[in-house]
Design a protein around this motif. Structure first.
Motif, PDB file in Angstrom:
ATOM      1  N   PRO A 105       0.595  -1.364   0.113  1.00 52.64           N
ATOM      2  CA  PRO A 105      -0.136  -0.087   0.011  1.00 52.64           C
ATOM      3  C   PRO A 105       0.640   1.305  -0.012  1.00 52.64           C
ATOM      4  N   THR A 106       0.400   2.403  -0.607  1.00 49.52           N
ATOM      5  CA  THR A 106       0.923   3.643  -0.700  1.00 49.52           C
ATOM      6  C   THR A 106       0.797   4.277   0.697  1.00 49.52           C
ATOM      7  N   VAL A 107       1.828   4.760   1.224  1.00 57.87           N
ATOM      8  CA  VAL A 107       1.793   5.149   2.751  1.00 57.87           C
ATOM      9  C   VAL A 107       2.263   6.723   2.877  1.00 57.87           C
ATOM     10  N   GLU A 108       1.711   7.578   3.970  1.00 53.51           N
ATOM     11  CA  GLU A 108       2.102   8.938   3.894  1.00 53.51           C
ATOM     12  C   GLU A 108       3.390   8.676   5.100  1.00 53.51           C
ATOM     13  N   THR A 109       4.518   9.310   4.865  1.00 55.55           N
ATOM     14  CA  THR A 109       5.449   9.542   5.977  1.00 55.55           C
ATOM     15  C   THR A 109       5.619  11.113   6.422  1.00 55.55           C
ATOM     16  N   GLN A 110       5.904  11.224   7.433  1.00 53.76           N
ATOM     17  CA  GLN A 110       6.014  12.381   8.107  1.00 53.76           C
ATOM     18  C   GLN A 110       7.312  12.733   8.715  1.00 53.76           C
ATOM     19  N   GLN A 111       8.134  13.688   8.418  1.00 49.83           N
ATOM     20  CA  GLN A 111       9.345  13.688   8.699  1.00 49.83           C
ATOM     21  C   GLN A 111       9.866  14.988   9.749  1.00 49.83           C
ATOM     22  N   GLU A 112      10.350  14.891  10.738  1.00 49.45           N
ATOM     23  CA  GLU A 112      10.816  16.068  11.596  1.00 49.45           C
ATOM     24  C   GLU A 112      12.453  16.130  11.552  1.00 49.45           C
ATOM     25  N   GLN A 113      13.004  17.277  11.348  1.00 46.85           N
ATOM     26  CA  GLN A 113      14.598  17.409  11.267  1.00 46.85           C
ATOM     27  C   GLN A 113      15.064  16.296  10.271  1.00 46.85           C
ATOM     28  N   GLN A 114      14.178  16.242   9.294  1.00 48.88           N
ATOM     29  CA  GLN A 114      14.379  15.304   8.019  1.00 48.88           C
ATOM     30  C   GLN A 114      14.745  13.701   8.507  1.00 48.88           C
ATOM     31  N   VAL A 115      14.017  13.112   9.874  1.00 52.33           N
ATOM     32  CA  VAL A 115      14.126  11.942  10.129  1.00 52.33           C
ATOM     33  C   VAL A 115      12.593  11.353  10.203  1.00 52.33           C
ATOM     34  N   CYS A 116      12.293  10.228   9.711  1.00 53.42           N
ATOM     35  CA  CYS A 116      11.168   9.890   9.827  1.00 53.42           C
ATOM     36  C   CYS A 116      10.480   9.621  11.136  1.00 53.42           C
ATOM     37  N   ARG A 117       9.368  10.485  11.536  1.00 55.32           N
ATOM     38  CA  ARG A 117       8.744  10.123  12.771  1.00 55.32           C
ATOM     39  C   ARG A 117       7.623   9.214  12.879  1.00 55.32           C
ATOM     40  N   ARG A 118       6.806   9.387  11.629  1.00 53.85           N
ATOM     41  CA  ARG A 118       5.316   8.438  11.661  1.00 53.85           C
ATOM     42  C   ARG A 118       5.120   7.964  10.116  1.00 53.85           C
ATOM     43  N   VAL A 119       4.345   6.962  10.087  1.00 51.33           N
ATOM     44  CA  VAL A 119       3.885   6.522   8.775  1.00 51.33           C
ATOM     45  C   VAL A 119       2.255   6.113   9.097  1.00 51.33           C
ATOM     46  N   TYR A 120       1.699   6.778   8.236  1.00 50.90           N
ATOM     47  CA  TYR A 120       0.205   6.385   8.237  1.00 50.90           C
ATOM     48  C   TYR A 120       0.054   5.506   7.041  1.00 50.90           C
ATOM     49  N   VAL A 121      -0.811   4.491   7.365  1.00 49.51           N
ATOM     50  CA  VAL A 121      -1.274   3.490   6.330  1.00 49.51           C
ATOM     51  C   VAL A 121      -2.641   3.608   6.300  1.00 49.51           C
ATOM     52  N   THR A 122      -3.176   4.667   5.433  1.00 47.68           N
ATOM     53  CA  THR A 122      -4.694   4.960   5.212  1.00 47.68           C
ATOM     54  C   THR A 122      -4.822   5.260   3.687  1.00 47.68           C
ATOM     55  N   ALA A 123      -5.927   5.087   3.312  1.00 51.23           N
ATOM     56  CA  ALA A 123      -6.138   4.982   1.885  1.00 51.23           C
ATOM     57  C   ALA A 123      -6.021   6.528   1.221  1.00 51.23           C
ATOM     58  N   PHE A 124      -5.616   6.610  -0.009  1.00 52.59           N
ATOM     59  CA  PHE A 124      -5.320   7.659  -0.795  1.00 52.59           C
ATOM     60  C   PHE A 124      -6.089   7.429  -2.217  1.00 52.59           C
ATOM     61  N   ALA A 125      -6.519   8.745  -2.941  1.00 52.90           N
ATOM     62  CA  ALA A 125      -7.104   8.711  -4.118  1.00 52.90           C
ATOM     63  C   ALA A 125      -6.466   7.676  -5.027  1.00 52.90           C
ATOM     64  N   PRO A 126      -7.538   6.897  -5.745  1.00 51.00           N
ATOM     65  CA  PRO A 126      -6.991   6.069  -6.575  1.00 51.00           C
ATOM     66  C   PRO A 126      -6.039   6.492  -7.895  1.00 51.00           C
ATOM     67  N   ALA A 127      -6.258   7.889  -8.312  1.00 52.49           N
ATOM     68  CA  ALA A 127      -5.262   8.590  -9.090  1.00 52.49           C
ATOM     69  C   ALA A 127      -3.886   8.721  -8.591  1.00 52.49           C
ATOM     70  N   ILE A 128      -3.838   8.961  -7.173  1.00 51.48           N
ATOM     71  CA  ILE A 128      -2.444   8.809  -6.563  1.00 51.48           C
ATOM     72  C   ILE A 128      -1.750   7.531  -6.549  1.00 51.48           C
ATOM     73  N   THR A 129      -2.420   6.591  -6.128  1.00 47.31           N
ATOM     74  CA  THR A 129      -1.987   5.142  -5.891  1.00 47.31           C
ATOM     75  C   THR A 129      -1.583   4.535  -7.316  1.00 47.31           C
ATOM     76  N   ALA A 130      -2.428   5.111  -8.250  1.00 43.97           N
ATOM     77  CA  ALA A 130      -1.988   4.549  -9.707  1.00 43.97           C
ATOM     78  C   ALA A 130      -0.726   5.109 -10.257  1.00 43.97           C
ATOM     79  N   GLN A 131      -0.414   6.498 -10.007  1.00 41.22           N
ATOM     80  CA  GLN A 131       0.790   6.946 -10.207  1.00 41.22           C
ATOM     81  C   GLN A 131       2.042   6.348  -9.490  1.00 41.22           C
TER      82      GLN A 131
END
Length: 378
Positions: free
Chosen positions: A198-224
């Protein structure tokens, strides 16, 4: 079937291969510098040496059926001289990926969208002039050996302090005013079978990954995202798992930020949220097995990295115990000593049908409040 898998690197990524190795009946042999490195505890045998020591890798190869990689800080020309070794991903697949300029040029050749980039050459005044001509804001990256924000500089103003650079050491990139950062794990087998997580969202702070959200994205985004992942895997004739990081711009377009030719922090959630974890998938791919399903077994998930916020040898047992009591929480502790910003472990919480993105954000906030207290790191 290959039974003995050598892993170059003995950090948490190799350590998290243990469950997949047990399930598949494999032995893991590790090359790593220090007896305290996480994967030493789960390895059938260990060659103690730096990861770029090709002489040590030759010794590892004599004990293994196949060798894979936990990190990309290797001496590729030296590895190519080890005739008896079988590497997956192959050295040819890795060659365009280890230097960030080579990586950008490879992506450009195969028609994958990336930020505008330039190799920065020259010294001092010439270096500064080139940066200013390119345009600010911009991102300056070390071409080799950068991770978790190391070797990366966000340049905002003409008077920004620029690191001193020898010719050909740096890559200058356009700063993308992104909507969010995305990532995907993808795998390709020896036979060319491809699976995409699955496509996920990552959130960085000070360029270090702090958290990852595995929730749905629009089909047009996941297709890309998925089309780009397939193009990269096939162009490289890749075997194994690869992590691909993206920017999603404000017009809904996806651009590749970086490639990681290995398992990756943005895929840790798969240990608990997917039918087949990225770590088992890596072993399946390099051993010539059919690939497993990347499908979610829950509605979604949130993964939070536990970063060090002090220099300490504490194992934070009480805090970890409290985190393990969160509903549907899975806590992983890498056994490292603490220092500020170091990844010491992670927590994944599985989401149910009644929990949406707002609920996932609240869970992440609660985890961080338990871990860091107030004020939070970052």
């Amino acid at each position: 079937m290959m039974k003995r898998v050598g892993v170059i690197g003995g950090g948490q990524l190799a350590w998290m291969m243990a469950a997949g190795a047990r399930k598949l009946g494999l032995q893991l042999l590790v090359q790593t510098p220090n007896p305290t490195d996480p994967a030493v505890a789960i390895a059938s045998a260990t060659v103690f040496a730096p990861v770029d020591d090709a002489t040590a890798t030759a010794k590892l190869a004599s004990q293994c059926d196949v060798i894979t990689f936990e990190n990309e800080f290797v001496d590729l020309p030296a590895l190519s001289q080890i005739a008896a070794a079988r590497f997956y991903p192959t050295l040819d697949s890795l060659k365009p990926l280890l230097d960030k300029l080579d990586q950008r040029q490879f992506l450009q050749r195969i028609g994958v969208p990336t930020p505008r980039f330039l190799a920065v050459e020259g010294e001092d005044g010439e270096f500064r002039h080139t940066v200013l001509q390119f345009g600010l804001p911009a991102v300056l990256k070390a071409r080799r050996h950068g991770y978790d924000g190391q070797g990366t500089f966000i340049l905002q103003h003409p008077e920004s302090d620029l690191p001193k650079a020898a010719p050909n050491q740096w890559l200058l990139e356009e700063f993308i005013p992104f909507e969010c950062e995305l990532a995907v794990m993808a795998a390709r087998s020896i036979d060319g079978e491809v699976v995409i997580y699955p496509t996920v969202e990552t959130q960085q702070e000070q360029q270090v990954c702090r958290r990852v959200y595995v929730t749905a994205f629009a089909p047009a985004i996941t297709a890309q995202v998925e089309a780009i992942a397939r193009r990269i895997l096939d162009a490289l004739n890749y075997v194994g798992v690869i992590g691909i990081e993206f920017f999603l711009d404000r017009d809904g377009n996806v651009l590749v930020n970086e490639l990681a030719p290995r398992t990756h922090n943005s895929g840790h959630y798969s240990l608990d949220a997917c039918v087949t974890s990225q770590f088992e998938q890596q072993l399946r791919a390099v051993c010539g097995l059919s690939l497993g399903s990347p499908q979610l077994i829950s509605t979604g998930a949130v993964m939070v990295n536990l970063l060090g916020y002090e220099t300490s040898s504490s194992d934070y047992a009480e805090k970890r115990q409290r985190l393990s009591q969160f509903p549907q929480a899975h806590v992983y502790w890498y056994g490292k000593t603490s220092r500020p910003g170091r990844k010491l472990g992670h927590v994944t919480v599985l989401l149910n049908d009644n929990q949406d993105r707002m609920e996932a954000e609240a869970i992440a906030q609660a985890i961080e409040q338990h871990w860091y207290g107030s004020p939070q790191v970052g």
